[in-house]
Design an enzyme around this catalytic site. Structure first.
Site, PDB file in Angstrom:
ATOM      1  N   CYS A  38       0.765  -1.348   0.069  1.00  0.00           N
ATOM      2  CA  CYS A  38      -0.140  -0.124   0.169  1.00  0.00           C
ATOM      3  C   CYS A  38       0.941   1.113   0.078  1.00  0.00           C
ATOM      4  CB  CYS A  38      -0.788  -0.050   1.189  1.00  0.00           C
ATOM      5  SG  CYS A  38      -0.041   0.086   2.767  1.00  0.00           S
ATOM      6  N   ASP A  40       2.606   2.710   2.583  1.00  0.00           N
ATOM      7  CA  ASP A  40       2.716   3.285   3.917  1.00  0.00           C
ATOM      8  C   ASP A  40       3.894   3.180   4.331  1.00  0.00           C
ATOM      9  OD1 ASP A  40       0.000   4.235   3.600  1.00  0.00           O
ATOM     10  OD2 ASP A  40      -0.891   2.481   4.954  1.00  0.00           O
ATOM     11  N   CYS A  64      -2.161   6.791   4.388  1.00  0.00           N
ATOM     12  CA  CYS A  64      -3.240   7.242   4.241  1.00  0.00           C
ATOM     13  C   CYS A  64      -3.758   7.881   5.732  1.00  0.00           C
ATOM     14  CB  CYS A  64      -4.295   5.963   4.009  1.00  0.00           C
ATOM     15  SG  CYS A  64      -4.028   4.732   5.227  1.00  0.00           S
ATOM     16  N   CYS A 108      -2.626  -1.128   9.046  1.00  0.00           N
ATOM     17  CA  CYS A 108      -2.100   0.297   9.609  1.00  0.00           C
ATOM     18  C   CYS A 108      -1.907   0.018  11.060  1.00  0.00           C
ATOM     19  CB  CYS A 108      -3.021   1.301   9.332  1.00  0.00           C
ATOM     20  SG  CYS A 108      -3.377   1.680   7.568  1.00  0.00           S
TER      21      CYS A 108
END
Length: 153
Positions: A38, A40, A64, A108
């Site tokens: 992703c 991150d 994000c 996350c």
């Protein structure tokens, strides 16, 4: 068609008003983890005193809103804790403190947990302090079994 993701008020608050953003000068430990899938990236800085208590924690996150929120909450959860107590802060604890995350954003919270572990690992290496139960952290959470288990759910 885009997917609408519902976030709790706490997630929105920690994204809109993140706590403890920045760097610590001369940190006791720094940990950086990411997720290649992703994009991150989370870096956590810890200031740990002679009694092994985390006096301050800061973060810098590229990612994000959920990544920013989990970083913010993770720093809040470890400040004031001993290194042993901080090691027990899991991704589930971060999610619970934020009143949950959408399934597609659970990774996350894993980033936050691994960032804590990575910073503690760096501290233990620099200081020669043994932290029972601390394992060498991964740099990409895709390498973890938990990541794969969550993708299957």
């Amino acid at each position: 068609m885009s997917q609408v993701t519902e976030y709790s008020e706490k997630v929105i608050d920690h994204f809109s008003n993140p706590r403890n953003v920045g760097e610590i000068e001369n940190p006791s430990g720094v940990g950086t983890v990411g997720n290649a899938k992703c994009g991150d990236i989370m870096r956590m800085y810890l200031d740990i005193d002679d009694n092994k208590v985390i006096k301050d924690a800061k973060f810098k996150t590229f990612g994000c809103g959920a990544a920013v929120a989990t970083s913010s909450m993770a720093t809040e959860l470890v400040i004031g804790k001993t290194v042993d107590e901080a090691l027990l802060v899991t991704n589930k604890a971060v999610m619970e403190a934020l009143d949950g995350l959408p399934p597609v954003k659970i990774h996350c919270s894993l980033l936050a947990e691994e960032a804590i572990h990575s910073a503690l690992w760096d501290y233990s290496q620099k200081s020669g302090t043994k932290i029972d139960g601390l394992k060498q952290p991964v740099t990409d959470i895709e390498e973890t079994e938990e990541f794969y288990k969550m993708q299957e759910e």
